[in-house]
Design a protein around this motif. Structure first.
Motif, mmCIF file in Angstrom:
data_model
loop_
_atom_site.group_PDB
_atom_site.id
_atom_site.type_symbol
_atom_site.label_atom_id
_atom_site.label_comp_id
_atom_site.label_asym_id
_atom_site.label_seq_id
_atom_site.Cartn_x
_atom_site.Cartn_y
_atom_site.Cartn_z
ATOM 1 N N ASN A 1 -0.585 4.715 -7.322
ATOM 2 C CA ASN A 1 -0.484 3.359 -7.238
ATOM 3 C C ASN A 1 0.839 2.879 -7.635
ATOM 4 O O ASN A 1 1.376 1.743 -7.073
ATOM 5 C CB ASN A 1 -1.425 2.861 -8.369
ATOM 6 C CG ASN A 1 -1.439 1.205 -8.735
ATOM 7 O OD1 ASN A 1 -2.206 0.876 -7.630
ATOM 8 N ND2 ASN A 1 -1.147 0.673 -9.464
ATOM 9 N N GLU A 2 1.531 3.536 -8.308
ATOM 10 C CA GLU A 2 3.036 3.112 -8.582
ATOM 11 C C GLU A 2 3.958 3.220 -7.261
ATOM 12 O O GLU A 2 4.637 2.455 -7.071
ATOM 13 C CB GLU A 2 3.844 4.184 -9.459
ATOM 14 C CG GLU A 2 3.325 4.055 -11.043
ATOM 15 C CD GLU A 2 3.896 4.925 -12.034
ATOM 16 O OE1 GLU A 2 5.132 5.423 -11.667
ATOM 17 O OE2 GLU A 2 3.646 5.130 -13.037
ATOM 18 N N ARG B 1 1.062 -6.782 -11.346
ATOM 19 C CA ARG B 1 1.397 -5.590 -10.528
ATOM 20 C C ARG B 1 0.114 -5.346 -9.782
ATOM 21 O O ARG B 1 -0.999 -6.057 -9.776
ATOM 22 C CB ARG B 1 1.220 -4.219 -11.150
ATOM 23 C CG ARG B 1 0.164 -3.672 -12.262
ATOM 24 C CD ARG B 1 0.310 -2.506 -12.792
ATOM 25 N NE ARG B 1 0.511 -1.474 -11.852
ATOM 26 C CZ ARG B 1 1.081 -0.084 -12.673
ATOM 27 N NH1 ARG B 1 1.556 -0.089 -13.716
ATOM 28 N NH2 ARG B 1 1.381 0.694 -11.458
ATOM 29 N N GLY C 1 7.500 3.836 -8.312
ATOM 30 C CA GLY C 1 7.740 2.751 -7.509
ATOM 31 C C GLY C 1 9.138 2.341 -7.035
ATOM 32 O O GLY C 1 9.370 1.948 -5.932
ATOM 33 N N PRO D 1 7.168 7.995 -16.319
ATOM 34 C CA PRO D 1 6.206 6.859 -15.982
ATOM 35 C C PRO D 1 6.809 5.551 -15.428
ATOM 36 O O PRO D 1 8.010 5.428 -15.876
ATOM 37 C CB PRO D 1 5.658 6.808 -17.563
ATOM 38 C CG PRO D 1 5.842 8.030 -18.048
ATOM 39 C CD PRO D 1 6.917 8.424 -17.794
ATOM 40 N N GLY D 2 6.331 5.054 -14.478
ATOM 41 C CA GLY D 2 7.037 3.813 -13.896
ATOM 42 C C GLY D 2 8.250 4.034 -13.090
ATOM 43 O O GLY D 2 8.548 2.757 -12.596
ATOM 44 N N THR D 3 8.354 5.347 -12.694
ATOM 45 C CA THR D 3 9.530 5.489 -11.818
ATOM 46 C C THR D 3 9.204 5.682 -10.310
ATOM 47 O O THR D 3 10.079 5.443 -9.349
ATOM 48 C CB THR D 3 10.326 6.632 -12.206
ATOM 49 O OG1 THR D 3 9.586 7.899 -12.118
ATOM 50 C CG2 THR D 3 10.809 6.548 -13.570
ATOM 51 N N THR E 1 9.102 12.226 -9.237
ATOM 52 C CA THR E 1 9.361 11.135 -10.171
ATOM 53 C C THR E 1 10.091 11.708 -11.438
ATOM 54 O O THR E 1 9.997 12.945 -11.844
ATOM 55 C CB THR E 1 8.027 10.494 -10.659
ATOM 56 O OG1 THR E 1 7.108 11.527 -11.117
ATOM 57 C CG2 THR E 1 7.335 10.068 -9.347
ATOM 58 N N ASN F 1 3.093 0.229 -5.354
ATOM 59 C CA ASN F 1 3.687 -0.997 -5.864
ATOM 60 C C ASN F 1 5.049 -1.132 -5.281
ATOM 61 O O ASN F 1 5.495 -2.318 -5.117
ATOM 62 C CB ASN F 1 3.574 -1.139 -7.274
ATOM 63 C CG ASN F 1 2.382 -1.609 -8.069
ATOM 64 O OD1 ASN F 1 2.472 -2.878 -8.446
ATOM 65 N ND2 ASN F 1 1.292 -0.923 -8.076
ATOM 66 N N ASN G 1 4.619 13.792 -8.387
ATOM 67 C CA ASN G 1 4.604 13.641 -9.848
ATOM 68 C C ASN G 1 4.745 15.042 -10.382
ATOM 69 O O ASN G 1 3.801 15.822 -10.270
ATOM 70 C CB ASN G 1 3.442 12.925 -10.467
ATOM 71 C CG ASN G 1 3.293 12.899 -11.793
ATOM 72 O OD1 ASN G 1 4.401 13.338 -12.568
ATOM 73 N ND2 ASN G 1 2.280 12.108 -12.421
ATOM 74 N N THR H 1 -0.001 7.852 -9.921
ATOM 75 C CA THR H 1 1.328 8.076 -9.414
ATOM 76 C C THR H 1 1.125 7.251 -8.071
ATOM 77 O O THR H 1 2.105 6.685 -7.426
ATOM 78 C CB THR H 1 1.645 9.613 -9.081
ATOM 79 O OG1 THR H 1 1.824 10.266 -10.474
ATOM 80 C CG2 THR H 1 2.978 9.652 -8.184
#
Length: 255
Positions: free
Chosen positions: A84-85, A145, A60, A56-58, A53, A88, A20, A82
């Motif tokens: 955790n993403e 998630r 995974g 946010p959210g990228t 990354t 996932n 990140n 980060t």
């Protein structure tokens, strides 16, 4: 990857380091820590390429795309969000995940005994071995998630929601305490927690796979990443000050 035991991992030559770029330690070093991480990994026989990354959210999706190219290891470098993403994007994959601390609390790195220092964490990787673990899953109106560490509702969720991103950049973990004290004096919304068939009315609920809460507080004393069960912590009551006083008391005992 489980660490702290006398294992020797294979030599990894096709590793992906997902990081990140706005994580605390990455941002504060203008990205120099990423090159340092690659050099340290190389010394331990782990040849990696770094992929940032893009928002946010990228993380995974980056992990999912990386797995399609059959890597031998994915390393997540950043904060627990980060990591955790990335996780996932890796659930049900045979590819192992390693973590390097670069965030605010680094709860997972601390739980695994890797600590907060990059050089120490990298040196410990040869003592780690892949081990499958269970993950939790949260369902909501926004979708579902998985989570590695913990999921909270009530006061826990309210405090995280109230954390100001700019304040977090300046104060680090103290930003969470600031957000916590901002709700002192307020009445808390109540929720019903259904556990093993019993219903409990409470203002704070936490399902945890780890002992540490926020990296400083040990409140789920029986939790373990390497067991299949959660430890659940519930607090009854409507006043936020009661919960914060409890957390302060736990922190004082930990110092």
């Amino acid at each position: 990857m489980k660490c702290g035991r006398a294992f020797v991992i294979a030599t990894y030559q096709n590793t992906v380091l997902i990081y990140n770029p706005v994580a605390g330690k990455v941002r504060s070093t203008n990205g120099r820590i990423i090159q340092r991480a690659l050099e340290l990994l190389e010394r331990e026989g782990i040849r990696a390429r770094a992929v940032p990354t893009t928002g946010p959210g990228t993380a995974g999706e980056i992990a999912r795309q990386a797995i399609l190219k059959d890597p031998d290891l994915i390393v997540a470098m950043g904060g627990d969000g980060t990591i955790n993403e990335v996780a996932n994007g890796m659930v049900f994959s045979p590819v192992p995940l390693a973590v390097l601390p670069a965030g605010t609390a680094n709860v997972l790195a601390m739980e695994l005994g890797l600590g907060n220092r990059l050089d120490k964490a990298v040196r410990m990787l040869p003592q780690c071995a892949p081990e499958r673990i269970s993950v939790g899953q949260v369902h909501s109106a926004m979708g579902s998630r998985y989570f590695l560490l913990m999921a909270g509702a009530g006061l826990d969720a309210q405090i995280v929601y109230n954390v100001n991103a700019n304040v977090k950049k300046q104060l680090g973990k103290l930003a969470y305490w600031s957000a916590g004290f901002s709700v002192v004096g307020r009445s808390l919304s109540q929720l019903d927690a259904l556990l093993n068939g019993d219903r409990h009315r409470c203002g704070f609920a936490l399902a945890s796979r780890v002992k540490n809460y926020g990296g400083d507080l040990t409140i789920a004393t029986g939790a373990s990443l390497f067991e299949n069960d959660f430890e659940t912590v519930l607090f009854e009551g409507r006043h936020a000050s009661r919960f914060l006083l409890h957390f302060i008391g736990v922190l004082a005992q930990s110092v």
